[in-house]
Design a protein around this motif. Structure first.
Motif, short mmCIF file in Angstrom:
data_model
loop_
_atom_site.label_atom_id
_atom_site.label_comp_id
_atom_site.label_asym_id
_atom_site.label_seq_id
_atom_site.Cartn_x
_atom_site.Cartn_y
_atom_site.Cartn_z
N LEU A 61 39.26 22.43 55.90
CA LEU A 61 39.99 23.69 55.97
C LEU A 61 41.50 23.55 56.17
O LEU A 61 42.25 24.44 55.77
CB LEU A 61 39.40 24.58 57.06
CG LEU A 61 38.03 25.16 56.74
CD1 LEU A 61 37.50 25.97 57.91
CD2 LEU A 61 38.08 26.01 55.49
N VAL A 62 41.97 22.48 56.78
CA VAL A 62 43.42 22.31 56.98
C VAL A 62 44.15 22.20 55.64
O VAL A 62 45.11 22.94 55.40
CB VAL A 62 43.72 21.13 57.94
CG1 VAL A 62 45.19 20.76 57.90
CG2 VAL A 62 43.32 21.50 59.36
N PRO A 63 43.76 21.31 54.74
CA PRO A 63 44.46 21.26 53.44
C PRO A 63 44.32 22.56 52.64
O PRO A 63 45.26 23.01 52.00
CB PRO A 63 43.80 20.10 52.70
CG PRO A 63 43.08 19.32 53.73
CD PRO A 63 42.77 20.25 54.85
N LEU A 96 51.57 27.35 58.54
CA LEU A 96 50.83 28.40 59.25
C LEU A 96 49.41 28.53 58.69
O LEU A 96 48.45 28.75 59.45
CB LEU A 96 51.58 29.73 59.17
CG LEU A 96 52.90 29.79 59.95
CD1 LEU A 96 53.65 31.09 59.64
CD2 LEU A 96 52.65 29.65 61.43
N GLY A 97 49.27 28.39 57.39
CA GLY A 97 47.94 28.40 56.78
C GLY A 97 47.10 27.22 57.24
O GLY A 97 45.90 27.36 57.50
N ALA A 98 47.73 26.05 57.35
CA ALA A 98 47.02 24.87 57.84
C ALA A 98 46.56 25.06 59.28
O ALA A 98 45.44 24.68 59.64
CB ALA A 98 47.91 23.63 57.72
N ALA A 99 47.43 25.67 60.11
CA ALA A 99 47.05 25.94 61.50
C ALA A 99 45.87 26.91 61.56
O ALA A 99 44.94 26.74 62.36
CB ALA A 99 48.24 26.49 62.28
N SER A 100 45.88 27.90 60.69
CA SER A 100 44.76 28.85 60.64
C SER A 100 43.48 28.15 60.20
O SER A 100 42.40 28.42 60.71
CB SER A 100 45.07 29.99 59.67
OG SER A 100 46.19 30.73 60.12
N GLY A 101 43.62 27.23 59.23
CA GLY A 101 42.46 26.46 58.79
C GLY A 101 41.89 25.60 59.91
O GLY A 101 40.67 25.48 60.07
N ALA A 102 42.78 25.01 60.72
CA ALA A 102 42.33 24.19 61.85
C ALA A 102 41.57 25.04 62.87
O ALA A 102 40.51 24.63 63.36
CB ALA A 102 43.51 23.49 62.51
N GLY A 109 33.04 25.73 62.73
CA GLY A 109 32.31 24.46 62.75
C GLY A 109 31.60 24.22 64.06
O GLY A 109 30.45 23.80 64.10
N GLY A 110 32.28 24.48 65.17
CA GLY A 110 31.66 24.29 66.48
C GLY A 110 30.53 25.25 66.72
O GLY A 110 29.48 24.88 67.24
N GLY A 111 30.70 26.50 66.31
CA GLY A 111 29.64 27.50 66.48
C GLY A 111 28.42 27.18 65.65
O GLY A 111 27.29 27.26 66.12
N VAL A 112 28.65 26.78 64.40
CA VAL A 112 27.53 26.42 63.52
C VAL A 112 26.81 25.19 64.07
O VAL A 112 25.59 25.12 64.08
CB VAL A 112 28.02 26.18 62.07
CG1 VAL A 112 26.94 25.56 61.22
CG2 VAL A 112 28.50 27.47 61.46
#
Length: 168
Positions: A61-63, A96-102, A109-112
């Motif tokens: 998701l970061v890239p 900012l998009g990369a931070a949102s992806g992180a 990911g953690g919830g799943v």
């Protein structure tokens, strides 16, 4: 391969059940204090699975977030940070998009990982933490049926069978 897991309240019953199974030539494993731990046996730790899933999601998701933020800034032509210039605005949008992806990777990911990755391992780990003992039998369906008959004599709190169909 089939698995049978029985939850017994104390060590004495677990040992008695183990000996009864051994008398019938059925190999079993005791999990609990003084015996194998959940980690040694291979019960999945849901927290560890959640961490792995969050890392995997973040890697993807970061890239993607950087590309999406950069593209959004490019398409809209927003001049949010005048001091950065045109290219700087697009790069900041990407960051900012990369931070949102992180953040999305960690949250989703953690919830799943916690919900889907645990299966029945978490309740069994909780029972071990509460001082209970598990008897695990691995083998054919016929063997686990025979073991079920023997283990029911000890009135386990729970008895559950599993079929490993990964080879199908």
């Amino acid at each position: 391969m089939n698995y049978l897991v029985a939850v017994l309240p104390d060590r004495i019953q677990a040992e008695a059940a183990y000996l009864a199974l051994d008398k019938e030539s059925i190999k079993s494993t005791i999990l609990g204090k003084g015996y194998k731990t959940a980690d040694e046996f291979g019960l999945i730790d849901p927290k560890e699975q959640a961490k792995k899933q969050a890392q995997l999601m973040t890697i993807w998701l970061v890239p993607f977030g950087f590309f999406a933020g950069f593209t959004f800034s490019l398409i809209t032509g927003l001049d949010t940070f005048a001091w950065a210039g045109e290219i700087g605005n697009h790069v900041i949008g990407g960051l900012l998009g990369a931070a949102s992806g992180a953040m999305g990777g960690v949250v989703v990911g953690g919830g799943v990982g916690l919900v889907a990755g645990s299966g029945d391992a978490l309740p069994y780990r909780n029972r071990l933490d509460a001082g209970k003992y598990l008897i695990v039998v691995q083998g054919s369906e016929l063997l686990t049926r025979q073991a079920t008959r023997i283990l029911r004599q000890f009135e386990p709190e729970n008895i559950q069978g599993y079929a490993d169909n990964t080879n199908v």
